[in-house]
Design a protein around this motif. Structure first.
Motif, PDB file in Angstrom:
ATOM      1  N   ALA A   1       0.854  -1.201   0.000  1.00 20.70           N
ATOM      2  CA  ALA A   1       0.000   0.000   0.000  1.00 20.70           C
ATOM      3  C   ALA A   1       0.882   1.241   0.000  1.00 20.70           C
ATOM      4  O   ALA A   1       1.876   1.308   0.712  1.00 20.70           O
ATOM      5  CB  ALA A   1      -0.897  -0.006   1.234  1.00 20.70           C
ATOM      6  N   TYR A   2       0.520   2.215  -0.827  1.00 19.68           N
ATOM      7  CA  TYR A   2       1.311   3.428  -0.846  1.00 19.68           C
ATOM      8  C   TYR A   2       0.459   4.653  -1.151  1.00 19.68           C
ATOM      9  O   TYR A   2      -0.667   4.555  -1.618  1.00 19.68           O
ATOM     10  CB  TYR A   2       2.502   3.317  -1.797  1.00 19.68           C
ATOM     11  N   ALA A   3       1.061   5.809  -0.857  1.00 16.92           N
ATOM     12  CA  ALA A   3       0.422   7.106  -1.075  1.00 16.92           C
ATOM     13  C   ALA A   3       1.229   7.887  -2.103  1.00 16.92           C
ATOM     14  O   ALA A   3       2.454   7.782  -2.153  1.00 16.92           O
ATOM     15  CB  ALA A   3       0.368   7.889   0.237  1.00 16.92           C
ATOM     16  N   VAL A   4       0.522   8.669  -2.911  1.00 12.37           N
ATOM     17  CA  VAL A   4       1.151   9.586  -3.867  1.00 12.37           C
ATOM     18  C   VAL A   4       0.483  10.942  -3.672  1.00 12.37           C
ATOM     19  O   VAL A   4      -0.740  11.041  -3.720  1.00 12.37           O
ATOM     20  CB  VAL A   4       0.960   9.120  -5.333  1.00 12.37           C
ATOM     21  N   PHE A   5       1.285  11.970  -3.447  1.00 15.32           N
ATOM     22  CA  PHE A   5       0.745  13.302  -3.237  1.00 15.32           C
ATOM     23  C   PHE A   5       0.673  14.049  -4.565  1.00 15.32           C
ATOM     24  O   PHE A   5       1.553  13.925  -5.411  1.00 15.32           O
ATOM     25  CB  PHE A   5       1.600  14.071  -2.224  1.00 15.32           C
ATOM     26  N   SER A   6      -0.409  14.811  -4.743  1.00 19.03           N
ATOM     27  CA  SER A   6      -0.595  15.536  -5.998  1.00 19.03           C
ATOM     28  C   SER A   6      -0.966  16.986  -5.684  1.00 19.03           C
ATOM     29  O   SER A   6      -1.383  17.273  -4.571  1.00 19.03           O
ATOM     30  CB  SER A   6      -1.675  14.852  -6.832  1.00 19.03           C
ATOM     31  N   PRO A   7      -0.762  17.883  -6.631  1.00 24.80           N
ATOM     32  CA  PRO A   7      -0.787  17.664  -8.071  1.00 24.80           C
ATOM     33  C   PRO A   7       0.550  17.329  -8.723  1.00 24.80           C
ATOM     34  O   PRO A   7       0.582  16.954  -9.889  1.00 24.80           O
ATOM     35  CB  PRO A   7      -1.310  18.989  -8.620  1.00 24.80           C
TER      36      PRO A   7
ATOM     37  N   THR B   1      -8.555   8.145  -5.124  1.00 25.85           N
ATOM     38  CA  THR B   1      -7.855   9.347  -5.593  1.00 25.85           C
ATOM     39  C   THR B   1      -8.418  10.647  -5.018  1.00 25.85           C
ATOM     40  O   THR B   1      -9.559  10.708  -4.573  1.00 25.85           O
ATOM     41  CB  THR B   1      -7.920   9.443  -7.129  1.00 25.85           C
ATOM     42  N   ASP B   2      -7.569  11.640  -5.083  1.00 21.14           N
ATOM     43  CA  ASP B   2      -7.911  13.039  -4.802  1.00 21.14           C
ATOM     44  C   ASP B   2      -8.538  13.280  -3.430  1.00 21.14           C
ATOM     45  O   ASP B   2      -9.507  14.035  -3.300  1.00 21.14           O
ATOM     46  CB  ASP B   2      -8.839  13.588  -5.892  1.00 21.14           C
TER      47      ASP B   2
ATOM     48  N   ILE C   1       5.517  23.060  -5.584  1.00 22.35           N
ATOM     49  CA  ILE C   1       4.068  22.922  -5.713  1.00 22.35           C
ATOM     50  C   ILE C   1       3.532  22.431  -4.378  1.00 22.35           C
ATOM     51  O   ILE C   1       4.059  21.482  -3.807  1.00 22.35           O
ATOM     52  CB  ILE C   1       3.698  21.955  -6.849  1.00 22.35           C
ATOM     53  N   ILE C   2       2.487  23.040  -3.896  1.00 20.57           N
ATOM     54  CA  ILE C   2       1.877  22.632  -2.627  1.00 20.57           C
ATOM     55  C   ILE C   2       1.011  21.400  -2.863  1.00 20.57           C
ATOM     56  O   ILE C   2       0.166  21.387  -3.758  1.00 20.57           O
ATOM     57  CB  ILE C   2       1.031  23.783  -2.046  1.00 20.57           C
ATOM     58  N   ASP C   3       1.245  20.371  -2.045  1.00 26.35           N
ATOM     59  CA  ASP C   3       0.425  19.165  -2.133  1.00 26.35           C
ATOM     60  C   ASP C   3      -0.989  19.493  -1.680  1.00 26.35           C
ATOM     61  O   ASP C   3      -1.191  20.066  -0.612  1.00 26.35           O
ATOM     62  CB  ASP C   3       0.994  18.057  -1.257  1.00 26.35           C
TER      63      ASP C   3
ATOM     64  N   ARG D   1       6.023  10.168  -3.094  1.00 31.26           N
ATOM     65  CA  ARG D   1       5.261   8.937  -2.915  1.00 31.26           C
ATOM     66  C   ARG D   1       6.034   7.966  -2.055  1.00 31.26           C
ATOM     67  O   ARG D   1       7.255   8.041  -1.958  1.00 31.26           O
ATOM     68  CB  ARG D   1       4.897   8.320  -4.237  1.00 31.26           C
ATOM     69  N   GLY D   2       5.278   7.071  -1.405  1.00 36.24           N
ATOM     70  CA  GLY D   2       5.925   6.090  -0.552  1.00 36.24           C
ATOM     71  C   GLY D   2       4.915   5.234   0.176  1.00 36.24           C
ATOM     72  O   GLY D   2       3.700   5.427   0.048  1.00 36.24           O
ATOM     73  N   PRO D   3       5.393   4.264   0.961  1.00 40.75           N
ATOM     74  CA  PRO D   3       4.513   3.296   1.617  1.00 40.75           C
ATOM     75  C   PRO D   3       3.684   3.893   2.757  1.00 40.75           C
ATOM     76  O   PRO D   3       4.145   4.762   3.489  1.00 40.75           O
ATOM     77  CB  PRO D   3       5.487   2.244   2.151  1.00 40.75           C
ATOM     78  N   LEU D   4       2.453   3.370   2.889  1.00 37.93           N
ATOM     79  CA  LEU D   4       1.593   3.736   4.017  1.00 37.93           C
ATOM     80  C   LEU D   4       2.085   3.007   5.260  1.00 37.93           C
ATOM     81  O   LEU D   4       2.396   1.817   5.203  1.00 37.93           O
ATOM     82  CB  LEU D   4       0.147   3.318   3.762  1.00 37.93           C
TER      83      LEU D   4
END
Length: 126
Positions: free
Chosen positions: A16-22, A67-68, A52-54, A27-30
């Motif tokens: 499981a992992y997280a990716v910050f956007s935009p 997502t989002d 860029i601010i996540d 990104r990395g593991p939860l």
């Protein structure tokens, strides 16, 4: 450290992992997740750091994708890296979810109920 969490947190399945956007550069593991937030480790390229601010976090556990999700940062600190010659910095971030849509809340509940250790019991001391 004073515990600020209001709800239980659970350990997600491996992978499981997280990716910050935009920007999608962090990104990395939860580490753990609950109804109101999560904690994760993420990697930052020390050469290329976009300013860029996540605004959102995107979650993936196996083939399940959420997502989002809007959030606010509760804590963010460096674990290692940023030494001479290091191309990556490793950081840990704890976030609190911000106003989720009803669909996002339903999908988050599904993730917690089916893709974490919740059925095996709560995390000790968390």
């Amino acid at each position: 450290m004073i515990e600020l969490r209001k709800e239980d947190r659970f350990i997600p399945r491996d992978g499981a992992y997280a990716v910050f956007s935009p920007a999608f550069t962090k990104r990395g593991p939860l580490l753990d997740i609950g109804r109101h937030g999560l904690s994760c480790i993420y990697y930052v390229n020390t050469i290329f750091r976009p300013r860029i601010i996540d605004r959102f976090v995107n979650l993936r556990v196996g083939s399940f994708i959420l997502t989002d999700l809007p959030f606010r940062i509760v804590e963010d600190f460096r674990i290692s890296g940023e030494s001479s010659g290091s191309l990556k910095s490793i950081r840990q971030r704890s976030i609190e979810f911000d106003q989720l849509t009803p669909n996002q809340a339903m999908q988050l509940d599904y993730l917690i109920e089916n893709l974490t250790n919740k059925g095996l019991g709560k995390l000790a001391g968390i």
